[in-house]
Design a protein around this motif. Structure first.
Motif, PDB file in Angstrom:
ATOM      1  N   LEU A 122       3.290   4.334 -14.347  1.00 18.96           N
ATOM      2  CA  LEU A 122       3.250   4.257 -12.716  1.00 18.96           C
ATOM      3  C   LEU A 122       1.871   4.194 -12.326  1.00 18.96           C
ATOM      4  N   TYR A 123       0.804   4.817 -12.920  1.00 13.39           N
ATOM      5  CA  TYR A 123      -0.323   4.872 -12.447  1.00 13.39           C
ATOM      6  C   TYR A 123      -0.876   3.372 -12.549  1.00 13.39           C
ATOM      7  N   VAL A 124      -0.826   2.700 -13.701  1.00 14.99           N
ATOM      8  CA  VAL A 124      -1.193   1.399 -14.073  1.00 14.99           C
ATOM      9  C   VAL A 124      -0.584   0.550 -13.057  1.00 14.99           C
ATOM     10  N   GLU A 125       0.657   0.515 -12.514  1.00 20.18           N
ATOM     11  CA  GLU A 125       1.207  -0.412 -11.683  1.00 20.18           C
ATOM     12  C   GLU A 125       0.602  -0.125 -10.260  1.00 20.18           C
ATOM     13  N   ALA A 126       0.352   1.393  -9.849  1.00 20.30           N
ATOM     14  CA  ALA A 126      -0.319   1.645  -8.508  1.00 20.30           C
ATOM     15  C   ALA A 126      -1.664   1.035  -8.439  1.00 20.30           C
ATOM     16  N   LEU A 127      -2.528   1.205  -9.404  1.00 22.72           N
ATOM     17  CA  LEU A 127      -3.706   0.540  -9.584  1.00 22.72           C
ATOM     18  C   LEU A 127      -3.780  -0.914  -9.456  1.00 22.72           C
ATOM     19  N   GLU A 128      -2.828  -1.623 -10.280  1.00 25.27           N
ATOM     20  CA  GLU A 128      -2.605  -2.974  -9.862  1.00 25.27           C
ATOM     21  C   GLU A 128      -2.499  -3.324  -8.541  1.00 25.27           C
ATOM     22  N   ILE A 129      -1.746  -2.752  -7.823  1.00 22.08           N
ATOM     23  CA  ILE A 129      -1.188  -3.069  -6.384  1.00 22.08           C
ATOM     24  C   ILE A 129      -2.544  -2.723  -5.434  1.00 22.08           C
ATOM     25  N   TYR A 130      -3.210  -1.663  -5.739  1.00 16.01           N
ATOM     26  CA  TYR A 130      -4.313  -1.288  -4.939  1.00 16.01           C
ATOM     27  C   TYR A 130      -5.516  -2.236  -5.284  1.00 16.01           C
ATOM     28  N   LEU A 139       0.902  -1.245   0.059  1.00 17.55           N
ATOM     29  CA  LEU A 139       0.103   0.061  -0.171  1.00 17.55           C
ATOM     30  C   LEU A 139       0.817   1.160  -0.059  1.00 17.55           C
ATOM     31  N   LYS A 140       1.778   1.211   0.777  1.00 19.22           N
ATOM     32  CA  LYS A 140       2.966   2.478   0.823  1.00 19.22           C
ATOM     33  C   LYS A 140       3.613   2.460  -0.404  1.00 19.22           C
ATOM     34  N   THR A 141       3.932   1.332  -1.276  1.00 20.51           N
ATOM     35  CA  THR A 141       4.650   1.385  -2.448  1.00 20.51           C
ATOM     36  C   THR A 141       3.667   2.010  -3.667  1.00 20.51           C
ATOM     37  N   ALA A 142       2.292   1.528  -3.469  1.00 15.43           N
ATOM     38  CA  ALA A 142       1.018   1.994  -4.313  1.00 15.43           C
ATOM     39  C   ALA A 142       0.971   3.641  -4.352  1.00 15.43           C
ATOM     40  N   HIS A 143       1.137   3.947  -3.041  1.00 15.90           N
ATOM     41  CA  HIS A 143       0.661   5.561  -2.614  1.00 15.90           C
ATOM     42  C   HIS A 143       1.807   6.217  -3.237  1.00 15.90           C
ATOM     43  N   THR A 144       3.116   5.851  -3.040  1.00 10.78           N
ATOM     44  CA  THR A 144       4.335   6.489  -3.451  1.00 10.78           C
ATOM     45  C   THR A 144       4.333   6.704  -5.123  1.00 10.78           C
ATOM     46  N   LEU A 145       4.032   5.651  -5.626  1.00 15.79           N
ATOM     47  CA  LEU A 145       3.934   5.296  -7.165  1.00 15.79           C
ATOM     48  C   LEU A 145       2.870   6.594  -7.672  1.00 15.79           C
ATOM     49  N   ARG A 146       1.854   6.419  -7.230  1.00 16.29           N
ATOM     50  CA  ARG A 146       0.713   7.356  -7.430  1.00 16.29           C
ATOM     51  C   ARG A 146       1.402   8.770  -7.436  1.00 16.29           C
ATOM     52  N   HIS A 147       1.812   9.293  -6.345  1.00 16.54           N
ATOM     53  CA  HIS A 147       2.426  10.395  -6.331  1.00 16.54           C
ATOM     54  C   HIS A 147       3.368  10.659  -7.417  1.00 16.54           C
ATOM     55  N   ALA A 148       4.352   9.810  -7.624  1.00 20.59           N
ATOM     56  CA  ALA A 148       5.306   9.882  -8.681  1.00 20.59           C
ATOM     57  C   ALA A 148       4.489  10.130 -10.094  1.00 20.59           C
ATOM     58  N   ALA A 149       3.592   9.216 -10.351  1.00 21.27           N
ATOM     59  CA  ALA A 149       2.748   9.660 -11.535  1.00 21.27           C
ATOM     60  C   ALA A 149       2.262  10.810 -11.698  1.00 21.27           C
ATOM     61  N   ASP A 150       1.856  11.263 -10.472  1.00 27.61           N
ATOM     62  CA  ASP A 150       0.991  12.698 -10.650  1.00 27.61           C
ATOM     63  C   ASP A 150       2.146  13.600 -11.152  1.00 27.61           C
ATOM     64  N   ILE A 151       3.392  13.725 -10.502  1.00 28.31           N
ATOM     65  CA  ILE A 151       4.517  14.678 -10.894  1.00 28.31           C
ATOM     66  C   ILE A 151       4.839  14.558 -12.488  1.00 28.31           C
ATOM     67  N   TYR A 152       4.903  13.258 -12.894  1.00 25.30           N
ATOM     68  CA  TYR A 152       5.089  12.958 -14.261  1.00 25.30           C
ATOM     69  C   TYR A 152       3.944  13.702 -15.038  1.00 25.30           C
ATOM     70  N   ARG A 153       2.954  13.328 -14.624  1.00 23.95           N
ATOM     71  CA  ARG A 153       1.735  13.818 -15.608  1.00 23.95           C
ATOM     72  C   ARG A 153       1.749  15.353 -15.552  1.00 23.95           C
ATOM     73  N   GLU A 154       1.968  16.004 -14.347  1.00 24.97           N
ATOM     74  CA  GLU A 154       2.062  17.504 -14.430  1.00 24.97           C
ATOM     75  C   GLU A 154       3.367  17.912 -15.257  1.00 24.97           C
ATOM     76  N   GLU A 204       5.690   7.545 -18.938  1.00 22.60           N
ATOM     77  CA  GLU A 204       6.133   7.206 -17.612  1.00 22.60           C
ATOM     78  C   GLU A 204       4.969   7.227 -16.538  1.00 22.60           C
ATOM     79  N   SER A 205       4.180   8.313 -16.585  1.00 21.52           N
ATOM     80  CA  SER A 205       3.005   8.671 -15.974  1.00 21.52           C
ATOM     81  C   SER A 205       2.144   7.482 -15.872  1.00 21.52           C
ATOM     82  N   GLU A 206       1.855   6.919 -17.060  1.00 19.23           N
ATOM     83  CA  GLU A 206       0.915   6.049 -17.301  1.00 19.23           C
ATOM     84  C   GLU A 206       1.242   4.833 -16.512  1.00 19.23           C
TER      85      GLU A 206
END
Length: 115
Positions: free
Chosen positions: A47-55, A22-37, A43-45
């Motif tokens: 990371l989002y896909v990986e975070a969502l798979e974990i969640y 859960l901490k892995t997914a949380h930090t991946l999501r934040h990294a994905a947000d930064i890449y998106r911004e 890279e953003s996609e």
């Protein structure tokens, strides 16, 4: 932003080695947000896909954490012009956000669907 991006990625790797999904997914999501911004969409996609798979695979995922990850992915899909996928993601996050009293998803669904 460069430093934040690297710190989130390093944090995700530490949590991964500690077997804390859960901490892995949380930090991946934040990294994905930064890449998106920063418009680093591939890279953003990834990371989002990986975070969502974990969640989605973890039975203890808090609904709001899942909703926030889906939200970021929906915004990415909007940015890339994939309105159909963005709309589907916003509809998915809508149920999660309504539980928490967050109205953003309803507004986005209305904008994307013309409602």
């Amino acid at each position: 932003m460069d430093a934040a991006q690297e710190h989130y990625r390093a944090s995700a790797e530490i949590y991964r080695r500690l077997h804390n999904p859960l901490k892995t997914a949380h930090t991946l999501r934040h990294a994905a947000d930064i890449y998106r911004e920063r418009s680093t969409r591939d890279e953003s996609e990834r990371l989002y896909v990986e975070a969502l798979e974990i969640y989605r695979d973890h039975p203890g995922t808090p609904p709001l954490d899942l909703g926030n990850a889906i939200r970021g992915y929906a915004l990415l899909k909007e940015d890339t012009g994939d309105r159909a996928q963005a709309l589907a993601l916003w509809r998915e996050v809508n149920d999660l956000y309504e539980l928490a009293g967050i109205a953003e998803s309803r507004r986005r669904i209305g904008l994307l669907s013309g409602e």
